[in-house]
Design a protein around this motif. Structure first.
Motif, PDB file in Angstrom:
ATOM      1  N   ILE A   1       0.854  -1.186   0.000  1.00  0.00           N
ATOM      2  CA  ILE A   1       0.000   0.000   0.000  1.00  0.00           C
ATOM      3  C   ILE A   1       0.890   1.235   0.000  1.00  0.00           C
ATOM      4  CG2 ILE A   1      -1.741   1.309   1.274  1.00  0.00           C
ATOM      5  CD1 ILE A   1      -2.522  -1.447   2.562  1.00  0.00           C
ATOM      6  N   ILE A   2       0.693   2.124  -0.963  1.00  0.00           N
ATOM      7  CA  ILE A   2       1.414   3.391  -1.011  1.00  0.00           C
ATOM      8  C   ILE A   2       0.386   4.518  -1.062  1.00  0.00           C
ATOM      9  CG2 ILE A   2       3.066   4.830  -2.239  1.00  0.00           C
ATOM     10  CD1 ILE A   2       4.311   2.360  -3.380  1.00  0.00           C
ATOM     11  N   GLN A   3       0.404   5.377  -0.044  1.00  0.00           N
ATOM     12  CA  GLN A   3      -0.469   6.544   0.009  1.00  0.00           C
ATOM     13  C   GLN A   3       0.420   7.787  -0.008  1.00  0.00           C
ATOM     14  OE1 GLN A   3      -2.423   5.313   3.653  1.00  0.00           O
ATOM     15  NE2 GLN A   3      -4.285   4.803   2.546  1.00  0.00           N
ATOM     16  N   TYR A   4       0.148   8.713  -0.908  1.00  0.00           N
ATOM     17  CA  TYR A   4       1.046   9.841  -1.125  1.00  0.00           C
ATOM     18  C   TYR A   4       0.256  11.070  -1.566  1.00  0.00           C
ATOM     19  CZ  TYR A   4       0.342   8.758  -6.048  1.00  0.00           C
ATOM     20  OH  TYR A   4      -0.239   8.532  -7.271  1.00  0.00           O
ATOM     21  N   ASP A   5       0.932  12.235  -1.507  1.00  0.00           N
ATOM     22  CA  ASP A   5       0.344  13.478  -2.003  1.00  0.00           C
ATOM     23  C   ASP A   5       0.951  13.902  -3.334  1.00  0.00           C
ATOM     24  OD1 ASP A   5      -1.398  13.913   0.178  1.00  0.00           O
ATOM     25  OD2 ASP A   5       0.246  14.695   1.367  1.00  0.00           O
ATOM     26  N   GLU A   6       2.292  13.807  -3.433  1.00  0.00           N
ATOM     27  CA  GLU A   6       2.989  14.237  -4.644  1.00  0.00           C
ATOM     28  C   GLU A   6       3.835  13.090  -5.194  1.00  0.00           C
ATOM     29  OE1 GLU A   6       2.657  17.058  -6.183  1.00  0.00           O
ATOM     30  OE2 GLU A   6       1.460  18.147  -4.697  1.00  0.00           O
ATOM     31  N   ASP A   7       3.686  12.828  -6.502  1.00  0.00           N
ATOM     32  CA  ASP A   7       4.468  11.804  -7.186  1.00  0.00           C
ATOM     33  C   ASP A   7       5.589  12.486  -7.969  1.00  0.00           C
ATOM     34  OD1 ASP A   7       5.526   9.755  -8.675  1.00  0.00           O
ATOM     35  OD2 ASP A   7       3.717   9.367  -9.844  1.00  0.00           O
ATOM     36  N   GLN A   8       6.812  12.383  -7.444  1.00  0.00           N
ATOM     37  CA  GLN A   8       7.976  12.934  -8.126  1.00  0.00           C
ATOM     38  C   GLN A   8       8.939  11.821  -8.541  1.00  0.00           C
ATOM     39  OE1 GLN A   8       9.707  15.924  -5.559  1.00  0.00           O
ATOM     40  NE2 GLN A   8       7.821  17.116  -5.472  1.00  0.00           N
ATOM     41  N   TYR A   9       8.424  10.596  -8.577  1.00  0.00           N
ATOM     42  CA  TYR A   9       9.255   9.458  -8.945  1.00  0.00           C
ATOM     43  C   TYR A   9       9.596   9.523 -10.431  1.00  0.00           C
ATOM     44  CZ  TYR A   9      11.069   4.733  -8.303  1.00  0.00           C
ATOM     45  OH  TYR A   9      11.885   3.638  -8.202  1.00  0.00           O
ATOM     46  N   GLU A  10      10.803   9.102 -10.789  1.00  0.00           N
ATOM     47  CA  GLU A  10      11.228   9.138 -12.190  1.00  0.00           C
ATOM     48  C   GLU A  10      10.330   8.232 -13.020  1.00  0.00           C
ATOM     49  OE1 GLU A  10      15.327   8.165 -12.591  1.00  0.00           O
ATOM     50  OE2 GLU A  10      16.004   9.727 -11.199  1.00  0.00           O
ATOM     51  N   GLY A  11       9.672   8.831 -14.023  1.00  0.00           N
ATOM     52  CA  GLY A  11       8.742   8.053 -14.838  1.00  0.00           C
ATOM     53  C   GLY A  11       7.409   7.840 -14.158  1.00  0.00           C
ATOM     54  N   THR A  12       7.145   8.517 -13.052  1.00  0.00           N
ATOM     55  CA  THR A  12       5.972   8.370 -12.192  1.00  0.00           C
ATOM     56  C   THR A  12       5.966   6.990 -11.541  1.00  0.00           C
ATOM     57  OG1 THR A  12       4.360   7.475 -13.774  1.00  0.00           O
ATOM     58  CG2 THR A  12       4.692   9.867 -13.763  1.00  0.00           C
ATOM     59  N   LEU A  13       5.025   6.767 -10.652  1.00  0.00           N
ATOM     60  CA  LEU A  13       4.979   5.513  -9.896  1.00  0.00           C
ATOM     61  C   LEU A  13       4.733   4.296 -10.785  1.00  0.00           C
ATOM     62  CD1 LEU A  13       3.112   6.458  -6.606  1.00  0.00           C
ATOM     63  CD2 LEU A  13       5.506   5.841  -6.911  1.00  0.00           C
ATOM     64  N   ASP A  14       4.279   4.516 -12.008  1.00  0.00           N
ATOM     65  CA  ASP A  14       4.142   3.389 -12.932  1.00  0.00           C
ATOM     66  C   ASP A  14       5.487   2.714 -13.181  1.00  0.00           C
ATOM     67  OD1 ASP A  14       1.449   3.802 -13.166  1.00  0.00           O
ATOM     68  OD2 ASP A  14       1.612   5.012 -14.984  1.00  0.00           O
ATOM     69  N   ALA A  15       6.580   3.472 -13.007  1.00  0.00           N
ATOM     70  CA  ALA A  15       7.918   2.914 -13.238  1.00  0.00           C
ATOM     71  C   ALA A  15       8.458   2.204 -12.009  1.00  0.00           C
ATOM     72  CB  ALA A  15       8.878   4.033 -13.655  1.00  0.00           C
ATOM     73  N   LEU A  16       7.776   2.312 -10.872  1.00  0.00           N
ATOM     74  CA  LEU A  16       8.243   1.649  -9.657  1.00  0.00           C
ATOM     75  C   LEU A  16       8.040   0.143  -9.784  1.00  0.00           C
ATOM     76  CD1 LEU A  16       9.298   1.811  -6.734  1.00  0.00           C
ATOM     77  CD2 LEU A  16       6.925   2.086  -6.007  1.00  0.00           C
ATOM     78  N   ASN A  17       9.083  -0.608  -9.543  1.00  0.00           N
ATOM     79  CA  ASN A  17       9.028  -2.065  -9.644  1.00  0.00           C
ATOM     80  C   ASN A  17       8.408  -2.623  -8.367  1.00  0.00           C
ATOM     81  OD1 ASN A  17       9.420  -4.732 -10.325  1.00  0.00           O
ATOM     82  ND2 ASN A  17      11.624  -4.725  -9.913  1.00  0.00           N
ATOM     83  N   ALA A  18       7.094  -2.775  -8.367  1.00  0.00           N
ATOM     84  CA  ALA A  18       6.366  -3.276  -7.196  1.00  0.00           C
ATOM     85  C   ALA A  18       5.771  -4.635  -7.513  1.00  0.00           C
ATOM     86  CB  ALA A  18       5.274  -2.293  -6.798  1.00  0.00           C
ATOM     87  N   ASN A  19       6.058  -5.636  -6.677  1.00  0.00           N
ATOM     88  CA  ASN A  19       5.590  -7.000  -6.919  1.00  0.00           C
ATOM     89  C   ASN A  19       5.068  -7.623  -5.639  1.00  0.00           C
ATOM     90  OD1 ASN A  19       6.326  -7.663  -9.804  1.00  0.00           O
ATOM     91  ND2 ASN A  19       8.327  -7.027  -9.048  1.00  0.00           N
ATOM     92  N   ALA A  20       3.974  -8.382  -5.783  1.00  0.00           N
ATOM     93  CA  ALA A  20       3.428  -9.152  -4.671  1.00  0.00           C
ATOM     94  C   ALA A  20       2.861 -10.453  -5.237  1.00  0.00           C
ATOM     95  CB  ALA A  20       2.348  -8.359  -3.938  1.00  0.00           C
ATOM     96  N   TYR A  21       3.670 -11.137  -6.064  1.00  0.00           N
ATOM     97  CA  TYR A  21       3.178 -12.351  -6.714  1.00  0.00           C
ATOM     98  C   TYR A  21       3.291 -13.557  -5.795  1.00  0.00           C
ATOM     99  CZ  TYR A  21       8.199 -12.507  -7.915  1.00  0.00           C
ATOM    100  OH  TYR A  21       9.569 -12.479  -7.876  1.00  0.00           O
ATOM    101  N   GLY A  22       2.544 -14.625  -6.160  1.00  0.00           N
ATOM    102  CA  GLY A  22       2.576 -15.854  -5.387  1.00  0.00           C
ATOM    103  C   GLY A  22       3.792 -16.692  -5.717  1.00  0.00           C
ATOM    104  N   GLY A  23       4.167 -17.559  -4.787  1.00  0.00           N
ATOM    105  CA  GLY A  23       5.306 -18.445  -4.997  1.00  0.00           C
ATOM    106  C   GLY A  23       4.959 -19.611  -5.903  1.00  0.00           C
TER     107      GLY A  23
END
Length: 789
Positions: free
Chosen positions: A400-422
């Motif tokens: 869970i990410i809750q934020y006010d301003e997105d200044q991430y490079e390429g926006t948060l779409d570029a953040l490598n976030a994973n929660a896949y099953g084993g």
């Protein structure tokens, strides 16, 4: 309100008893002014108090070390009588022990216009880490006497923090806290993967959710961790979870990590763990079953996380430990490295003694004003199941990410976030774990996005929103790479945009789904609940499907099934439970598109009779077992002395499932019957694809010289349309083939009614197949009925 006689008597009493005060009034007011006020009271022409009472300012600020804060309260004009007003605490973030003030009554004597209100400040920051945040105290004016309360009637006092608690961690040395060297990382100041900095109660008062720093910096491969879960204690805020707050900047370098990997529940522990099998642990996603036992349940909440959240351990004595919980509250987060809470792999070996399921991914909750950086990663992945015994994969966790301003490079779409099953372990058909949830919420704009991505792993297990029966609102839902989200019974999911499907992402609706429109391209919907599409339009493109898990009618305006798209219903058990019933204004089945209920009727038998009114039967036993085909619109084929199944249903109004064939010697499996398709199209049915409800083919057993099984009977296709159009379409309800010498399935039933024939070449050019399956003897074709609605 006009001042009455009682008010006048009170005024005269004041005049008579307070002569000295009147001398002060005359020192302030002219005789003429007093005379005017007095005459107005006598005449009753004053309506209400003529003065206002207010705060001098709507806001002010003070350092927490100031000792006392003074707030000015004032009258807009001096009064010739006593005026009072009550000051109350109306709210704010300051805790009660950080100031000394209760309800206070302020009294203005005649002629006074200003009062100072003192608030005692108690600086507890020296031992209360949570007080590193700036605080507010909101005061309000109430219950005035002798004046009206006017604006500003509220005052916000900002109590500014002046303490510093800076934490600097380096993987190569020089780590320090407020300038004091840190020696707790394996006895040295190099806090790295071999000797991580473990945040414990030495740095906080009360419990880890109250860890607070003004600045945290991780450089040179530094690693921060929390205390691992300590069985048998419950997961709480001092073990199994890492929680801290940063009032200014949290910086994580590209080679640095904040980790709770394998620090959650241990094997066979947690709300989503199994004590009787080697299934994977569950959390955001269900844990995959082992070779024989059930899958484990998911729990938690996709949109928020408590400080007591962690992934469950895998089943078996050597199941993988689940990921712990990470809870970060930072004003500014710069992330180049990793924040991780992965589950551990289960051990290989016999279950339950030596092997086990994978641990579930844990929880990551980040709340920040600004998120920046680039190349960073978040992971709460499930661990793999152990090999040999076939341990199940652990379910993914929750991010869970809750934020006010997105200044991430390429926006948060570029953040490598994973929660896949084993992944499942090797063995006889264990399951992969289901994906967890990844949730982004922009607190300023209100945009809410949920992702479910299982990187192509099994869809047998599901991901849940929560265990609560409530409504959830999202702008975007992204179902990717076989991630399968389930809307539970009693739950409602409302989307402001059509859900996005890719690479086999799926949605299971057991509750209520409300969307503006629905495009099932690249994924699919299993629907057993209420589906509301505001536009009334559904498109099913390549790689997409709609599957009915009910007998209820789907009511829409327009449906388009493109090449590679499929509409179907779930396979039936031994009783009618599922069918595809559609009522639409227009339905377009493009070339390559399908409405397919093949083998979705009554199931076939395995070395036994089939099921349904026209079930195929067996005769004999062992390797001498004979098996006939099932009947429906036509009689099933014989494998004498096993006679084929009988006919049933109505040719003019087919509404019955096809029956299942018998399974013969050596564990042979009879073919399932065809399903049920009902189409009521008030406008045009454009038929250029395939509509089919064919019976399934039988499969051979093994171990006998002669193996045989019976085919399933064709199902039912019932079509009504105002206009029939299209070209190159096919309508089929044929019987399935028998295996070996087993009987073939009988044909099904087709009924097509329409008013206008705009089909290319005419209706007679449309192939309509209700033929029997091959095998045995005596299998009969089904029926094809034509008429007007």
């Amino acid at each position: 309100m006009v001042i009455m006689a009682s008010s006048f008597r009170q005024y005269k009493a004041v005049v008579g008893l307070r002569i000295l005060r009147w001398s002060l009034v005359f020192a302030t007011f002219s005789c003429a002014q007093f005379h005017d006020d007095y005459q107005k009271i006598i005449s009753g022409s004053i309506v209400g108090p003529s003065r206002g009472v207010r705060f001098a300012q709507a806001a002010s600020e003070v350092l927490e070390t100031a000792g006392t804060a003074q707030i000015r309260v004032e009258l807009t004009e001096p009064n010739p009588w006593v005026t009072t007003v009550t000051v109350d605490v109306a709210g704010g973030t300051a805790l009660p022990f950080e100031y000394s003030f209760g309800t206070t009554t302020i009294t203005f004597e005649p002629g006074e216009t200003t009062k100072l209100l003192d608030i005692q400040l108690n600086d507890y920051s020296s031992y209360f880490a949570g007080a590193l945040w700036d605080r507010t105290l909101i005061l309000s004016l109430n219950s005035a006497s002798g004046a009206n309360i006017v604006q500003p009637n509220m005052h916000t006092l900002a109590i500014v923090n002046v303490d510093t608690r800076d934490l600097y961690l380096s993987g190569t040395g020089g780590s320090h806290f407020n300038g004091t060297p840190i020696t707790s990382c394996g006895g040295g100041s190099a806090c790295n993967a071999a000797n991580p900095f473990v945040l414990d109660t030495a740095y906080a008062f009360l419990s880890p959710e109250n860890y607070a720093f003004t600045k945290v910096t991780l450089v040179n491969g530094a690693v921060m961790a929390g205390i691992a879960w300590l069985p048998p204690n419950p997961v709480s805020t001092n073990n199994g979870n890492l929680g801290f707050a940063v009032t200014n900047q949290l910086y994580v370098c590209s080679s640095c990590r904040i980790t709770m990997t394998a620090r959650g529940y241990t094997a066979k522990n947690g709300p989503g763990s199994s004590t009787t099998s080697c299934a994977g642990g569950g959390f955001g996603g269900e844990g995959g079953r082992d070779t024989s036992g059930p899958k484990t349940s998911s729990y938690g909440y996709a949109f928020s996380s408590s400080l007591n959240s962690a992934g469950s351990g895998g089943g078996g004595n050597s199941g993988g430990t689940g990921g712990g919980g990470i809870h970060i509250f930072a004003r500014h987060l710069t992330l180049h490295g990793r924040i991780e809470a992965d589950g551990a792999n289960g051990a290989s070996g016999a279950c339950p003694g030596g092997g086990g399921g994978g641990g579930a991914g844990g929880a990551i909750l980040i709340q920040t004003n600004t998120i920046a950086g680039g190349g960073g990663a978040l992971s709460a992945n499930g661990g793999n199941g152990g090999a040999a015994a076939g341990g199940g994969g652990g379910g993914g966790g929750r991010i869970i990410i809750q934020y006010d301003e997105d200044q991430y490079e390429g926006t948060l779409d570029a953040l490598n976030a994973n929660a896949y099953g084993g992944m499942r372990g090797s063995g006889a058909s264990p399951q992969d774990g289901a994906a967890g949830t990844i949730y982004f919420e922009n607190k300023k704009t209100g945009q809410r996005i949920l992702k479910v991505n299982n990187i192509g792993r099994s869809t047998d297990s599901h991901t849940t929103l929560s265990s609560l029966g409530e409504a959830f609102f999202l702008q975007k839902l992204l179902l990717q790479e076989r991630g399968t989200l389930r809307i539970g019974v009693g739950q409602e999911l409302v989307l402001s945009e059509s859900p996005s499907f890719s690479a086999g992402g799926q949605l299971v609706n057991l509750g209520t789904l409300r969307v503006p429109d629905l495009d099932l391209t690249g994924g699919g919907l299993h629907n057993a609940g209420t589906l509301e599409i505001a536009s009334g339009n559904m498109t099913i493109g390549n790689g997409g499907f709609y599957s009915s898990w009910t007998t209820s009618t789907l009511n829409l305006n327009n449906i388009v099934v493109k090449s590679g798209g499929i509409m179907t219903h779930a396979p039936n058990p031994n009783m009618p439970s599922y069918s595809l019933n559609i009522a639409a204004q227009n339905l377009t089945l493009e070339p390559g598109g399908q409405i397919n209920a093949d083998s979705k009727g009554y199931p076939g038998g395995q070395n036994a009779n089939g099921s349904g009114p026209g079930a195929g039967t067996i005769s004999g036993m062992g390797c001498a077992t004979l098996a006939s085909g099932a009947g429906h619109g036509g009689k099933g084929g014989d494998d004498l002395p096993a006679s084929g199944g009988n006919t049933y249903g109505l040719a003019s109004e087919p509404l019955s499932l096809g029956s299942g064939g018998a399974g013969g010697a050596g564990g042979g499996m009879g073919g399932a019957g065809g399903g049920l398709i009902v189409l009521n199209i008030s406008g045009t049915l454009h038929l250029s694809g395939i509509i089919s409800a064919n019976g399934g083919n039988a499969s051979l057993g093994s171990g006998c010289g002669v193996n045989r099984s019976g085919g399933g009977a064709g199902g039912s296709i019932n079509i009504r349309a105002a206009t029939l159009a299209g070209a190159g379409g096919i309508v089929s309800a044929q019987g399935g083939n028998g295996a070996g010498a087993g009987g073939g399935g009988g044909g099904g039933r087709i009924a097509i009614r329409f008013h206008q024939d705009h089909y290319v070449g005419g209706y007679s050019a449309l192939p309509k197949n209700a033929s029997p399956g091959l095998g045995g003897a005596g299998a009969q074709p089904g029926t094809v009925f034509t008429g007007t609605p």
